[in-house]
Design an enzyme around this catalytic site. Structure first.
Site, short mmCIF file in Angstrom:
data_model
loop_
_atom_site.label_atom_id
_atom_site.label_comp_id
_atom_site.label_asym_id
_atom_site.label_seq_id
_atom_site.Cartn_x
_atom_site.Cartn_y
_atom_site.Cartn_z
N ASP A 54 -16.69 -35.24 -24.63
CA ASP A 54 -16.38 -36.68 -24.54
C ASP A 54 -15.10 -36.97 -23.77
O ASP A 54 -15.04 -37.95 -23.01
CB ASP A 54 -16.22 -37.28 -25.95
P1 NAP Z 1 -16.85 -33.17 -28.18
O1 NAP Z 1 -17.09 -34.34 -27.30
O2 NAP Z 1 -17.26 -33.27 -29.59
O3 NAP Z 1 -17.59 -31.93 -27.48
C1 NAP Z 1 -17.44 -30.65 -27.96
C2 NAP Z 1 -18.39 -29.77 -27.18
O4 NAP Z 1 -18.09 -28.44 -27.58
C3 NAP Z 1 -19.85 -30.01 -27.50
O5 NAP Z 1 -20.49 -30.70 -26.46
C4 NAP Z 1 -20.43 -28.61 -27.74
O6 NAP Z 1 -21.48 -28.37 -26.82
C5 NAP Z 1 -19.26 -27.69 -27.45
N1 NAP Z 1 -19.20 -26.57 -28.38
C6 NAP Z 1 -19.37 -26.58 -29.71
N2 NAP Z 1 -19.24 -25.35 -30.22
C7 NAP Z 1 -18.98 -24.54 -29.17
C8 NAP Z 1 -18.76 -23.16 -29.04
N3 NAP Z 1 -18.79 -22.33 -30.09
N4 NAP Z 1 -18.52 -22.66 -27.81
C9 NAP Z 1 -18.53 -23.46 -26.72
N5 NAP Z 1 -18.72 -24.80 -26.79
C10 NAP Z 1 -18.95 -25.32 -28.00
O7 NAP Z 1 -15.33 -32.73 -28.18
P2 NAP Z 1 -14.07 -33.27 -27.39
O8 NAP Z 1 -14.34 -33.37 -25.93
O9 NAP Z 1 -12.92 -32.45 -27.87
O10 NAP Z 1 -13.90 -34.77 -27.87
C11 NAP Z 1 -13.49 -35.07 -29.17
C12 NAP Z 1 -14.39 -36.13 -29.75
O11 NAP Z 1 -14.19 -36.14 -31.14
C13 NAP Z 1 -14.09 -37.52 -29.24
O12 NAP Z 1 -15.27 -38.28 -29.19
C14 NAP Z 1 -13.15 -38.07 -30.32
O13 NAP Z 1 -13.16 -39.48 -30.39
C15 NAP Z 1 -13.76 -37.45 -31.54
N6 NAP Z 1 -12.85 -37.25 -32.67
C16 NAP Z 1 -11.56 -36.94 -32.44
C17 NAP Z 1 -10.71 -36.75 -33.49
C18 NAP Z 1 -9.26 -36.44 -33.22
O14 NAP Z 1 -8.41 -36.98 -33.91
N7 NAP Z 1 -8.98 -35.58 -32.26
C19 NAP Z 1 -11.18 -36.85 -34.81
C20 NAP Z 1 -12.55 -37.13 -35.02
C21 NAP Z 1 -13.36 -37.35 -33.93
P3 NAP Z 1 -22.58 -27.25 -27.16
O15 NAP Z 1 -23.17 -27.61 -28.47
O16 NAP Z 1 -23.53 -27.36 -26.02
O17 NAP Z 1 -21.87 -25.94 -27.18
#
Ligand code: NAP
Length: 460
Positions: free
Chosen positions: A384
């Site tokens: 994201d």
């Molecule tokens: P993300 O959008 O959730 O994407 C994480 C990606 O990691 C997934 O597409 C997944 O794809 C991949 N993944 C998962 N396990 C993996 C593994 N073992 N090895 C390789 N890849 C793996 O994460 P992000 O880009 O860090 O964005 C964070 C999101 O979480 C935002 O939408 C944010 O708003 C939200 N959020 C943030 C917080 C905060 O405070 N930081 C708290 C709650 C929510 P695959 O399944 O294809 O591997």
């Protein structure tokens, strides 16, 4: 004499809480901040135990043991589950505040002066709504409850009316504290309101909601401080309330959301139709060997970590990659998005644990200017926070959220296991760009393979 000792203990505890917050704001002093906070809390508990008014130490001891039995395992959850763990802590804190407020009411009623009753009502309303709101938030983050927002016509009106009803009950009790029978309504209505408050909020806004709930929990504790005449509680509650509020503002900015949007927006309810359409689009994939040769030919590399790096616990392998590339004279920096992962500071904590130098961790605003001059943007388990749809697709649920402009780098490489979406549940057009190479695999093992190809396997 004992009273003086208690006062001194409380003053030291207060100073430690303030220092703790200050030190927590930088990775170099964060550990000291944690110690200061823990010491402050231990002193506050010891000071309270010295209080002569304690009727029964046996009950206190039972409470301490029960608290430890629940608290110790809670402290050991995986780092990726810390947001929901934090939400649970808020829930317990808020429940405690509500119970204390309730017992104070029944002990003092009907002789409660209006100002005291107003503060007590605020304590109970905030405590009750924070209790159920935090439980709901924890349930959504733990995926025990559906993450999608549930909305219906006139929802804001119903929610506001419910809150107004609770405030109405509080006003009656302020004027007539002898109406003891009304008090359960002061607890029950906000309990329901807490659930209604979280139902329309999508999973993607949960981090901001949790810090807002943190703020409410702090305010209710400060109100409890007034009721119990405890300066320490007032200060600690105010610190908690204001720091939670500031964090909510920072996170709202990072996600380009206004508070009203977070609370009433039903964010994330429109799932992009693009996901289905693009599933068939071709992507280019590459092997670890190819990735290693591209990386070693680069002079500037930006690594963008995300939730996947945390799940895979790949930070130590990432450190090996950093070492291997730096040894070859490649300039490696890390781009940190404020909401990458699942909790504020998630990436900083993991990379600090792997001893990546702090000056290599660049915040989004700083590194974004560098991407056009960057040879390779290597995304490790982030999705994201790199999604260009946030800039271009006004129909996307993350439209307006500032992102790391990785698509401006000359080459983009993405390590993830599949084409699966991230937290917001939407497809990422970045993967279909000509300049993008998908490196399919688990973050830890794929980065390990690249390190081996670079000849840096023995560095761990
Ligand atoms: P993300 O959008 O959730 O994407 C994480 C990606 O990691 C997934 O597409 C997944 O794809 C991949 N993944 C998962 N396990 C993996 C593994 N073992 N090895 C390789 N890849 C793996 O994460 P992000 O880009 O860090 O964005 C964070 C999101 O979480 C935002 O939408 C944010 O708003 C939200 N959020 C943030 C917080 C905060 O405070 N930081 C708290 C709650 C929510 P695959 O399944 O294809 O591997």
């Amino acid at each position: 004499m004992i009273e003086n000792l208690i006062e001194v203990t409380y003053i030291i505890a207060t100073a430690l809480f303030i220092l703790s917050l200050k030190w927590l704001s930088s990775p170099t002093t964060a550990r000291r901040g944690v110690w200061a906070g823990e010491l402050g809390m231990a002193l506050a508990i010891c000071g309270t135990l010295l209080y002569r008014g304690i009727v029964d130490f046996k009950l206190v001891a039972i409470g301490l043991v029960l608290g430890a039995i629940i608290g110790v395992p809670l402290g050991k959850v995986a780092m990726t589950a810390v947001p929901q763990r934090t939400a649970l802590s808020h829930a317990f804190g808020a429940l405690c505040v509500t119970l204390v407020g309730t017992s104070e009411f029944y002990l003092r009623a009907p002789d409660i002066p209006p100002l005291m009753m107003a503060v007590l009502s605020m304590e109970v309303i905030l405590g009750s709504l924070t209790f159920t709101g935090s439980l709901m938030a924890a349930g959504k983050l733990q995926e025990l409850l559906p993450q999608r927002p549930i909305t219906y016509r006139g929802q804001n009106l119903v929610n506001l009316a419910t809150l107004a009803l609770a405030i109405g009950v509080a006003v009656i009790l302020v004027m007539h504290p002898d109406q003891v029978k009304l008090f359960p309504a002061l607890i029950f209505i906000p309990l329901v309101f807490g659930v209604m408050l979280i139902v329309p909020i999508g999973g993607a806004d949960m981090p901001t909601v949790i810090s807002l709930l943190n703020s409410y929990a702090g305010l209710s504790a400060a109100a409890m401080g007034f009721v119990l005449n405890s300066k320490l509680l007032i200060i600690a509650g105010a610190l908690d309330g204001s720091s939670g509020f500031i964090l909510s503002v920072i996170m709202s900015k990072a996600m380009n959301r206004s508070f009203t949007n977070v609370l009433f927006g039903g964010f994330g309810q429109i799932q992009s139709a693009v996901a289905g359409e693009q599933e068939a689009s071709p992507v280019k994939s590459a092997t670890a060997e190819e990735a290693a040769s591209i990386l070693s030919a680069a002079s500037r590399v930006a690594i963008v970590p995300g939730y996947g790096m945390a799940v895979a616990q790949a930070q130590h392998k990432v450190r090996e990659l950093y070492d291997a590339l730096s040894k070859r004279g490649v300039d490696v920096r890390f781009g940190i998005h404020p909401v990458a992962g699942r909790m504020p500071g998630h990436m900083n904590v993991l990379l600090a644990e792997a001893d990546i130098p702090y000056d290599k961790l660049l915040e989004m605003d700083v590194i974004n200017g560098d991407f056009p001059q960057t040879d390779v943007a290597l995304i490790i388990g982030a999705n994201d926070v790199t999604n260009p749809a946030a800039r271009t697709d006004s129909g996307s649920p993350i439209y307006g959220m500032p992102i790391l402009n990785v698509d401006q780098a000359r080459t983009v490489m993405v390590i993830k296991r599949s084409m699966a979406a991230g937290f917001a549940g939407i497809d990422n057009p970045l993967y279909y760009l000509d300049k993008t190479l998908m490196l399919f695999g688990d973050a830890k093992s794929f980065v390990g393979s690249i390190v081996r190809e670079l000849g840096g396997a023995g560095m761990s």
